[in-house]
Design a protein around this motif. Sequence first.
Motif, PDB file in Angstrom:
ATOM      1  N   ASN A   1      38.000  35.509  26.215  1.00 19.20           N
ATOM      2  CA  ASN A   1      36.750  36.128  26.134  1.00 19.20           C
ATOM      3  C   ASN A   1      36.722  37.444  26.377  1.00 19.20           C
ATOM      4  OD1 ASN A   1      34.064  36.505  26.590  1.00 19.20           O
ATOM      5  ND2 ASN A   1      33.772  35.133  28.492  1.00 19.20           N
ATOM      6  N   GLU A   2      37.319  38.186  25.222  1.00 20.46           N
ATOM      7  CA  GLU A   2      37.667  39.674  25.249  1.00 20.46           C
ATOM      8  C   GLU A   2      36.511  40.438  25.468  1.00 20.46           C
ATOM      9  OE1 GLU A   2      40.569  40.892  25.322  1.00 20.46           O
ATOM     10  OE2 GLU A   2      41.238  38.797  25.478  1.00 20.46           O
ATOM     11  N   ILE A   3      35.162  39.989  24.885  1.00 25.00           N
ATOM     12  CA  ILE A   3      33.848  40.756  25.137  1.00 25.00           C
ATOM     13  C   ILE A   3      33.761  40.834  26.530  1.00 25.00           C
ATOM     14  CG2 ILE A   3      31.471  40.756  24.655  1.00 25.00           C
ATOM     15  CD1 ILE A   3      32.218  39.207  21.899  1.00 25.00           C
ATOM     16  N   ALA A   4      34.031  39.778  27.490  1.00 23.19           N
ATOM     17  CA  ALA A   4      33.347  39.837  28.601  1.00 23.19           C
ATOM     18  C   ALA A   4      34.376  40.573  29.480  1.00 23.19           C
ATOM     19  CB  ALA A   4      33.381  38.559  29.334  1.00 23.19           C
ATOM     20  N   ILE A   5      35.764  40.558  29.142  1.00 25.33           N
ATOM     21  CA  ILE A   5      36.819  41.377  29.845  1.00 25.33           C
ATOM     22  C   ILE A   5      36.411  42.906  29.508  1.00 25.33           C
ATOM     23  CG2 ILE A   5      39.150  42.020  29.677  1.00 25.33           C
ATOM     24  CD1 ILE A   5      39.789  38.925  29.322  1.00 25.33           C
ATOM     25  N   GLU A   6      36.246  43.133  28.508  1.00 24.28           N
ATOM     26  CA  GLU A   6      35.856  44.719  28.107  1.00 24.28           C
ATOM     27  C   GLU A   6      34.502  45.441  28.972  1.00 24.28           C
ATOM     28  OE1 GLU A   6      37.929  46.826  26.657  1.00 24.28           O
ATOM     29  OE2 GLU A   6      39.400  45.080  26.596  1.00 24.28           O
ATOM     30  N   PHE A   7      33.504  44.196  28.903  1.00 27.95           N
ATOM     31  CA  PHE A   7      32.368  44.732  29.772  1.00 27.95           C
ATOM     32  C   PHE A   7      32.803  44.784  31.155  1.00 27.95           C
ATOM     33  CE2 PHE A   7      28.824  43.053  32.499  1.00 27.95           C
ATOM     34  CZ  PHE A   7      27.902  43.770  31.970  1.00 27.95           C
ATOM     35  N   TYR A   8      33.651  43.837  31.751  1.00 25.76           N
ATOM     36  CA  TYR A   8      33.749  44.093  33.157  1.00 25.76           C
ATOM     37  C   TYR A   8      34.874  45.222  33.533  1.00 25.76           C
ATOM     38  CZ  TYR A   8      31.809  39.313  33.714  1.00 25.76           C
ATOM     39  OH  TYR A   8      30.848  38.276  33.585  1.00 25.76           O
ATOM     40  N   LYS A   9      35.803  45.731  32.447  1.00 28.52           N
ATOM     41  CA  LYS A   9      36.546  46.976  32.618  1.00 28.52           C
ATOM     42  C   LYS A   9      35.741  48.030  32.701  1.00 28.52           C
ATOM     43  CE  LYS A   9      40.609  45.212  30.623  1.00 28.52           C
ATOM     44  NZ  LYS A   9      41.730  45.526  29.031  1.00 28.52           N
ATOM     45  N   LYS A  10      34.621  48.188  32.324  1.00 26.59           N
ATOM     46  CA  LYS A  10      33.583  49.134  32.434  1.00 26.59           C
ATOM     47  C   LYS A  10      32.983  49.428  33.597  1.00 26.59           C
ATOM     48  CE  LYS A  10      31.073  48.358  28.464  1.00 26.59           C
ATOM     49  NZ  LYS A  10      29.762  48.354  27.598  1.00 26.59           N
ATOM     50  N   HIS A  11      33.236  48.357  34.313  1.00 28.65           N
ATOM     51  CA  HIS A  11      32.639  48.451  36.127  1.00 28.65           C
ATOM     52  C   HIS A  11      33.976  48.399  36.814  1.00 28.65           C
ATOM     53  CE1 HIS A  11      28.659  48.157  34.934  1.00 28.65           C
ATOM     54  NE2 HIS A  11      29.106  47.279  33.876  1.00 28.65           N
ATOM     55  N   ASN A  12      35.224  48.726  36.360  1.00 32.24           N
ATOM     56  CA  ASN A  12      36.273  48.946  37.344  1.00 32.24           C
ATOM     57  C   ASN A  12      36.971  47.520  37.700  1.00 32.24           C
ATOM     58  OD1 ASN A  12      36.494  51.898  37.039  1.00 32.24           O
ATOM     59  ND2 ASN A  12      35.206  51.868  38.561  1.00 32.24           N
ATOM     60  N   PHE A  13      36.822  46.329  36.995  1.00 36.98           N
ATOM     61  CA  PHE A  13      37.403  45.240  37.260  1.00 36.98           C
ATOM     62  C   PHE A  13      38.495  44.815  36.104  1.00 36.98           C
ATOM     63  CE2 PHE A  13      33.289  44.603  39.282  1.00 36.98           C
ATOM     64  CZ  PHE A  13      33.598  43.638  40.274  1.00 36.98           C
ATOM     65  N   PHE A  14      39.870  44.583  36.679  1.00 38.13           N
ATOM     66  CA  PHE A  14      40.661  44.750  35.557  1.00 38.13           C
ATOM     67  C   PHE A  14      41.648  43.404  36.128  1.00 38.13           C
ATOM     68  CE2 PHE A  14      39.653  49.177  35.777  1.00 38.13           C
ATOM     69  CZ  PHE A  14      39.551  49.382  34.429  1.00 38.13           C
ATOM     70  N   PRO A  15      42.261  42.772  34.923  1.00 36.11           N
ATOM     71  CA  PRO A  15      43.179  41.677  35.259  1.00 36.11           C
ATOM     72  C   PRO A  15      44.204  41.863  36.359  1.00 36.11           C
ATOM     73  CG  PRO A  15      43.023  42.033  32.974  1.00 36.11           C
ATOM     74  CD  PRO A  15      42.451  43.149  33.457  1.00 36.11           C
ATOM     75  N   LYS A  16      44.199  40.894  37.215  1.00 34.50           N
ATOM     76  CA  LYS A  16      45.179  41.350  38.410  1.00 34.50           C
ATOM     77  C   LYS A  16      46.405  40.031  38.252  1.00 34.50           C
ATOM     78  CE  LYS A  16      45.425  41.725  43.341  1.00 34.50           C
ATOM     79  NZ  LYS A  16      44.744  41.628  44.624  1.00 34.50           N
ATOM     80  N   TYR A  17      45.937  38.943  37.797  1.00 36.13           N
ATOM     81  CA  TYR A  17      47.156  37.941  37.679  1.00 36.13           C
ATOM     82  C   TYR A  17      46.444  36.719  36.550  1.00 36.13           C
ATOM     83  CZ  TYR A  17      44.155  35.422  41.159  1.00 36.13           C
ATOM     84  OH  TYR A  17      43.081  35.002  42.044  1.00 36.13           O
ATOM     85  N   ILE A  18      47.351  36.090  36.219  1.00 32.29           N
ATOM     86  CA  ILE A  18      47.010  34.865  35.019  1.00 32.29           C
ATOM     87  C   ILE A  18      47.273  33.682  35.874  1.00 32.29           C
ATOM     88  CG2 ILE A  18      47.319  33.947  33.139  1.00 32.29           C
ATOM     89  CD1 ILE A  18      48.121  36.865  32.100  1.00 32.29           C
ATOM     90  N   VAL A  19      46.413  32.866  35.838  1.00 40.11           N
ATOM     91  CA  VAL A  19      46.813  31.379  36.263  1.00 40.11           C
ATOM     92  C   VAL A  19      46.810  30.461  34.949  1.00 40.11           C
ATOM     93  CG1 VAL A  19      45.754  29.449  37.575  1.00 40.11           C
ATOM     94  CG2 VAL A  19      45.097  31.797  38.293  1.00 40.11           C
TER      95      VAL A  19
END
Length: 78
Positions: A56-74
């Motif tokens: 869900n790259e669109i959502a991931i890029e949206f959240y990155k604008k608000h300082n949320f970045f991937p921390k771990y992968i399950v």
Amino acid sequence: YCVSSAIENIDGEIESLFVDKNFRGLKIGETFMIESINWMNSLNVKSKRIEVYCGNEIAIEFYKKHNFFPKYIVLEEK
């Protein structure tokens, strides 16, 4: 809609955020994010998180604008 939860002085989570396709681009999601983050900040949470499905790259890029970045992968068995 946006559903967020928080435990004062501990952590907060944006559990779900959705804007109908017909209303995207109107800064509704932006407003939801800012309000949720401000609310969590008012409770002095130490960490904030949101879960996003892989791909869900669109959502991931949206959240990155608000300082949320991937921390771990399950990883999950199919």
